[in-house]
Enzyme design. Structure first.
Site, PDB file in Angstrom:
ATOM      1  N   ARG A 104      27.658 -21.496  12.098  1.00 55.18           N
ATOM      2  CA  ARG A 104      26.117 -21.576  12.160  1.00 55.18           C
ATOM      3  C   ARG A 104      26.055 -20.245  12.478  1.00 55.18           C
ATOM      4  NH1 ARG A 104      23.881 -26.511  14.793  1.00 55.18           N
ATOM      5  NH2 ARG A 104      24.304 -27.019  12.323  1.00 55.18           N
ATOM      6  N   HIS A 131      20.828 -25.939   4.923  1.00 56.98           N
ATOM      7  CA  HIS A 131      21.542 -26.302   6.140  1.00 56.98           C
ATOM      8  C   HIS A 131      21.669 -27.574   4.956  1.00 56.98           C
ATOM      9  CE1 HIS A 131      23.203 -29.050   9.278  1.00 56.98           C
ATOM     10  NE2 HIS A 131      22.215 -29.219   9.744  1.00 56.98           N
ATOM     11  N   GLN A 134      23.336 -30.668   5.993  1.00 53.32           N
ATOM     12  CA  GLN A 134      22.822 -31.754   6.492  1.00 53.32           C
ATOM     13  C   GLN A 134      22.437 -33.004   5.150  1.00 53.32           C
ATOM     14  OE1 GLN A 134      21.979 -33.048   9.940  1.00 53.32           O
ATOM     15  NE2 GLN A 134      20.872 -34.721   8.449  1.00 53.32           N
ATOM     16  N   ASP A 220      11.741 -32.688  10.907  1.00 52.47           N
ATOM     17  CA  ASP A 220      12.855 -31.841  11.944  1.00 52.47           C
ATOM     18  C   ASP A 220      11.578 -31.674  12.983  1.00 52.47           C
ATOM     19  OD1 ASP A 220      14.069 -30.575  12.920  1.00 52.47           O
ATOM     20  OD2 ASP A 220      15.046 -29.299  11.624  1.00 52.47           O
ATOM     21  N   CYS A 260      16.963 -35.310  11.093  1.00 53.71           N
ATOM     22  CA  CYS A 260      18.909 -34.757  10.504  1.00 53.71           C
ATOM     23  C   CYS A 260      19.072 -34.798  12.309  1.00 53.71           C
ATOM     24  CB  CYS A 260      18.477 -33.135  10.263  1.00 53.71           C
ATOM     25  SG  CYS A 260      17.801 -31.958  11.852  1.00 53.71           S
ATOM     26  N   ARG A 288      27.730 -37.508   7.794  1.00 56.34           N
ATOM     27  CA  ARG A 288      27.768 -36.010   7.578  1.00 56.34           C
ATOM     28  C   ARG A 288      29.159 -35.684   7.848  1.00 56.34           C
ATOM     29  NH1 ARG A 288      24.470 -31.989  10.270  1.00 56.34           N
ATOM     30  NH2 ARG A 288      26.299 -30.522   9.778  1.00 56.34           N
TER      31      ARG A 288
HETATM   32  N1  NVA Z   1      15.428 -26.930  12.053  1.00 55.23           N
HETATM   33  C1  NVA Z   1      16.889 -27.845  12.766  1.00 55.23           C
HETATM   34  C2  NVA Z   1      17.872 -27.891  12.790  1.00 55.23           C
HETATM   35  C3  NVA Z   1      18.836 -28.369  14.166  1.00 55.23           C
HETATM   36  C4  NVA Z   1      19.518 -29.237  13.189  1.00 55.23           C
HETATM   37  C5  NVA Z   1      17.484 -26.302  13.481  1.00 55.23           C
HETATM   38  O1  NVA Z   1      17.735 -24.823  12.650  1.00 55.23           O
HETATM   39  O2  NVA Z   1      16.924 -25.231  14.796  1.00 55.23           O
HETATM   40  N1   CP Z   2      21.150 -31.945  12.541  1.00 58.35           N
HETATM   41  C1   CP Z   2      22.620 -30.926  12.923  1.00 58.35           C
HETATM   42  O1   CP Z   2      23.048 -30.364  12.430  1.00 58.35           O
HETATM   43  O2   CP Z   2      22.633 -31.237  14.062  1.00 58.35           O
HETATM   44  P1   CP Z   2      23.940 -30.088  15.634  1.00 58.35           P
HETATM   45  O3   CP Z   2      22.467 -28.971  15.728  1.00 58.35           O
HETATM   46  O4   CP Z   2      23.916 -31.659  16.549  1.00 58.35           O
HETATM   47  O5   CP Z   2      24.975 -30.080  14.926  1.00 58.35           O
END
Ligand code: NVA
Ligand code: CP
Length: 306
Positions: A104, A131, A134, A220, A260, A288
């Site tokens: 990540r 992502h 997801q 989101d 998500c 997930r």
């Molecule tokens: N769009 C959000 C998703 C978190 C799971 C982010 O990147 O923070």
């Molecule tokens: N949806 C998702 O990826 O959640 P987290 O940021 O908690 O991993």
């Protein structure tokens, strides 16, 4: 076996995704019956987090354990990754000590460079652009509740972020349509989304129009991780882009609502929708785990017989 990575959604073909969903069903059913299934005994997944997480960390770590393997958590703060070790060097070393790597991070380019220097499969656990894990879970959840997603209409409300981009890629792979409504200045960038064309989505200035007759409405956070400096401006820019009960009323009667997570009730979604009858957000989060177990099995072992 050639190494396969999952860096963006279209790295897997429609047939492979179909296979993955079949395996997900099988793995999930066995898990629910408390039947041991350890195809990844002695295998190790390294998880690198440069941003926070609850679901992604938990689902990968628990998933590896449930498949008989183990997972190691690294973050930027406690490892040399935060002190400027080149990503190419890190990839060489980490991939000699593990069987798969989940990352990540910020720019997609970072994970691409890691994968180019890795001896083992690399999985995108979220970048600024995508992502994919997801959307694996989201589409599996849609299929569980409503069947085939091909030809259906998905409505995306809010920021054209990593999750939105991945829905758009998935629409090309599975042949469904996405109605996107973003505030002015936050529109889809097809090149950044990695799209082949613009045939599978339509942009709407009015979010209510985008939601009309949709089979699935999803949204989101207004501010994604890494963009916190824009938070105050975004709160103003996005205030009319909340999924609320009025919006769900113009969608199809049996439309699903997905998010998500984490969600901000009162911002991108009202509490009424988030906790209401259309919402499948908890199934979505649980899936997930199951979809990623099928993904790990596929990337490490290839296709296996059920
Ligand atoms: N769009 C959000 C998703 C978190 C799971 C982010 O990147 O923070
Ligand atoms: N949806 C998702 O990826 O959640 P987290 O940021 O908690 O991993």
């Amino acid at each position: 076996m050639t190494i396969r990575h999952f860096l963006q959604f279209r790295d897997l073909s429609r047939d492979e995704l179909g296979y993955l969903f079949e395996r997900t069903g099988w793995i999930k059913a066995r898990f629910k019956r408390y039947e041991r299934y350890w195809p990844l005994a002695d295998r190790t997944l390294v998880m690198i987090f440069e941003k926070q997480s609850t679901r992604t960390r938990l689902s990968f770590e628990a998933g590896m354990q449930q498949l008989g393997g183990s997972a190691i958590y690294l973050n930027t703060r406690d490892s040399q990754l935060g002190r400027g070790e080149p990503v190419e060097d890190a990839a060489q070393v980490i991939s000699r000590m593990s069987d798969a790597v989940m990352i990540r991070t910020f720019e997609q380019d970072i994970i691409e460079r890691f994968a180019a220097n890795s001896r083992v499969p690399v999985i995108n656990g979220l970048t600024n652009e995508y992502h994919p894990c997801q959307i694996l879970a989201d589409i599996y959840t849609y299929i569980e509740h409503r069947g085939d997603i091909a030809g259906k209409t998905v409505c995306w409300i809010g920021d054209s972020n990593n999750v939105c981009n991945t829905w758009l890629q998935a629409a090309e792979v599975f042949g469904f349509n996405v109605h996107v409504s973003t505030p002015p200045g936050y529109e889809v960038e097809p090149e950044r989304a990695g799209l082949y064309g613009t045939n599978h989505y339509e942009e709407f200035t009015d979010p209510m129009q985008a939601a009309r007759d949709a089979d699935l409405v999803t949204t989101d956070v207004w501010t994604s991780m890494g963009f916190e400096a824009e938070n105050e401006a975004r709160k103003k820019d996005f205030e009319d882009w909340q999924v609320d009960a009025d919006m769900m009323r113009v969608a199809k009667k049996d439309a699903l609502f997905m998010h998500c997570l984490p969600a901000h009730r009162g911002e991108e979604v009202s509490a009424e929708v988030m906790d209401g009858p259309h919402s499948v957000v908890w199934d979505e989060a649980e899936n997930r785990l199951h979809t990623q177990k099928a993904l790990l099995e596929f990337l490490l072992l290839g296709k296996v017989e059920s």
